[in-house]
Design a protein around this motif. Structure first.
Motif, PDB file in Angstrom:
ATOM      1  N   ARG A 272      84.390 -66.922 -11.733  1.00  4.58           N
ATOM      2  CA  ARG A 272      83.341 -65.903 -11.643  1.00  4.58           C
ATOM      3  C   ARG A 272      83.765 -64.785 -10.695  1.00  4.58           C
ATOM      4  O   ARG A 272      83.630 -63.610 -10.994  1.00  4.58           O
ATOM      5  N   ASP A 277      83.902 -63.771 -17.673  1.00  5.51           N
ATOM      6  CA  ASP A 277      82.593 -63.787 -18.321  1.00  5.51           C
ATOM      7  C   ASP A 277      81.880 -65.132 -18.127  1.00  5.51           C
ATOM      8  O   ASP A 277      82.500 -66.188 -18.177  1.00  5.51           O
ATOM      9  N   ASP A 278      80.550 -65.072 -17.896  1.00  3.74           N
ATOM     10  CA  ASP A 278      79.749 -66.263 -17.649  1.00  3.74           C
ATOM     11  C   ASP A 278      79.862 -67.319 -18.746  1.00  3.74           C
ATOM     12  O   ASP A 278      79.890 -68.520 -18.465  1.00  3.74           O
ATOM     13  N   VAL A 281      82.978 -69.230 -18.224  1.00  3.44           N
ATOM     14  CA  VAL A 281      82.824 -70.144 -17.089  1.00  3.44           C
ATOM     15  C   VAL A 281      82.055 -71.387 -17.539  1.00  3.44           C
ATOM     16  O   VAL A 281      82.429 -72.519 -17.230  1.00  3.44           O
TER      17      VAL A 281
END
Ligand SMILES: Nc1ncnc2c1ncn2[C@@H]1O[C@H](COP(=O)(O)OP(=O)(O)OP(=O)(O)O)[C@@H](O)[C@H]1O
Ligand SMILES: [Mg+2]
Length: 304
Positions: A272, A277-278, A281
Motif C-alpha cells: 500500500r 492498488d487496494d 493488496v
C-alpha cells in the motif's frame, strides 16, 4: 519432486548415510503407519520430514534406528543393513545413531553431567573417559556451567540442549530429532534450531528431523520429504519445495509457514505504501491467507 524423482536426481557423488527400501510398518489391528517408503539421506545432509499429526512421522523416524521393526523392507545406515543384524550387533550399530525427543526424556535423579555421561558408560567407557567426553559435549551446547545441576533446575531450552549433548556424547554419525522444538517457545526454538544447524555443519552429523512446521525444516534442513498417511508424497531440496510445492499437503504446510513469517503481516502495508492498488493488496492478502480461488477471481478482476 516425487520420491522416485528425488531418488533418481540425488547427487551420485554423495554417499548415502541412510537408506530405506520399500519400508512398511503395520501395527496390530491393521494400521499401516508407514506404507512402502523408499528414502535416501546423503551423508552430512540435514533432512526434514514434515507431516500432519498421525501421518507416520515418529514411526518413520523410529524405523531408522529400528526402535520399530519394519513389517517389510530394508533399512541401511552407514552402509550397514540394520534389518539384517542380530540383537547384539544392532545395539552396537545404534550407538552411531543419536536421538532427541519433544519431552527430552532425561533422568530426573541424575545431574546434567550424569545424564550426558550415561550413554558413554553404557557403551563401556570408564568413568573418567565418560566424564571427559560428557564435559566436551556440554561445552559444545554451552552448558558446561550447569553440569552439576538437576533437570528440574533448567529451562525447556536448556533441557533440550542437554538432550542434544547426551545424543552427541558418543559421537554418532546420525542424529534423529522427533519434534525437538515442539514444546518450546519461539525464541528458545530458534536457539535450539541454531544449535542443530551447528551440529550438522560443524560436526558433520547427518540429521533427520521430523516436525509439523515447515519453518523448522527451512531453518535447519537442506532436503525435505512430506508424509501423508504413511507415504512420501513429495520430496526434494528445501528451497525448491518451498518455492514450488506440488502436493496439496505440501502447499498447506508452505502456506502455514508463510503465515507465521513476519512478511505475512508486513507485506500488505508495504504494498500500500508503494501505491499498489487496494484490490491487488487484497488479492495478495487472500493468497497469504490460503485463498487460492479468491486470488484467481481478484487476478481476473484486476487484470494481473
Ligand atoms: N504402537 C502403536 N500401535 C498401534 N498404532 C500405532 C502405534 N504407534 C503409532 N500408531 C499409529 O500409527 C499412525 C502414525 O503414528 P505416528 O505416531 O507415527 O504419527 P506422527 O506423524 O508422529 O504423529 P504426531 O505428529 O501426532 O506425533 C497413527 O495412526 C498412530 O495411531
Ligand atoms: Mg510423532
Amino acid at each position: 519432486m516425487t520420491t522416485e524423482k528425488a531418488t533418481t536426481t540425488a547427487d551420485p557423488t554423495t554417499t548415502a548415510m541412510i537408506e530405506l527400501h520399500d519400508v512398511v510398518k503395520e501395527f496390530p489391528g491393521g494400521v499401516r503407519a508407514v506404507d512402502q517408503v523408499t528414502l535416501r539421506v546423503g551423508r552430512g545432509s540435514a533432512f526434514g520430514i514434515v507431516g500432519h499429526s498421525g501421518a507416520g512421522k515418529s514411526t518413520l523416524l523410529r524405523l531408522i534406528n529400528l526402535l520399530e521393526t519394519p513389517t517389510a523392507g530394508r533399512v541401511v545406515v552407514g552402509g550397514q543393513e540394520l534389518t539384517a543384524l542380530g540383537e547384539r550387533q544392532l545395539r552396537a550399530a545404534r550407538r552411531d545413531i543419536g536421538m532427541i525427543f519433544q519431552q527430552f526424556h532425561l533422568f530426573r535423579s541424575r545431574t546434567v553431567l550424569g545424564n550426558v555421561a550415561f550413554p558413554l558408560r553404557q557403551a563401556g567407557h570408564s568413568r573418567a573417559e565418560a566424564r571427559a567426553k560428557a564435559e566436551e559435549a556440554l561445552r559444545f551446547v554451552g552448558l558446561e556451567e550447569h553440569a552439576r545441576r538437576y533437570p528440574e533446575q533448567l529451562s525447556g531450552g536448556q533441557l533440550q540442549r542437554v538432550g542434544i549433548a547426551r545424543a552427541l556424547a558418543t559421537s554418532p554419525g546420525v542424529l534423529l530429532c522427533d519434534e525437538a522444538t515442539s514444546a518450546l517457545d519461539p525464541e528458545t526454538t530458534r536457539e535450539v534450531l541454531d544449535l542443530l544447524k551447528r551440529v550438522n555443519t560443524e560436526l558433520g552429523v547427518t540429521i533427520v528431523l521430523i516436525t509439523h512446521e515447515m519453518g523448522v525444516v527451512s531453518a535447519v534442513c537442506d532436503q525435505v520429504a512430506v508424509v501423508d498417511a504413511g507415504r512420501i508424497v513429495e520430496s526434494g531440496a528445501v528451497q525448491e519445495v518451498f518455492l514450488s510445492p506440488q502436493h496439496t499437503t505440501t502447499k498447506a504446510f508452505v502456506r502455514a509457514a508463510t503465515k507465521a513469517s513476519p512478511v505475512f503481516d508486513l507485506l500488505p502495508g508495504l504494498l500500500r505504501e508503494h501505491g499498489v492498488d487496494d484490490s491487488v493488496v487484497r488479492a495478495v492478502r487472500a493468497q497469504l491467507e490460503g485463498g487460492q480461488p479468491e486470488l484467481r477471481t481478484e487476478r481476473t478482476a484486476v487484470g494481473i
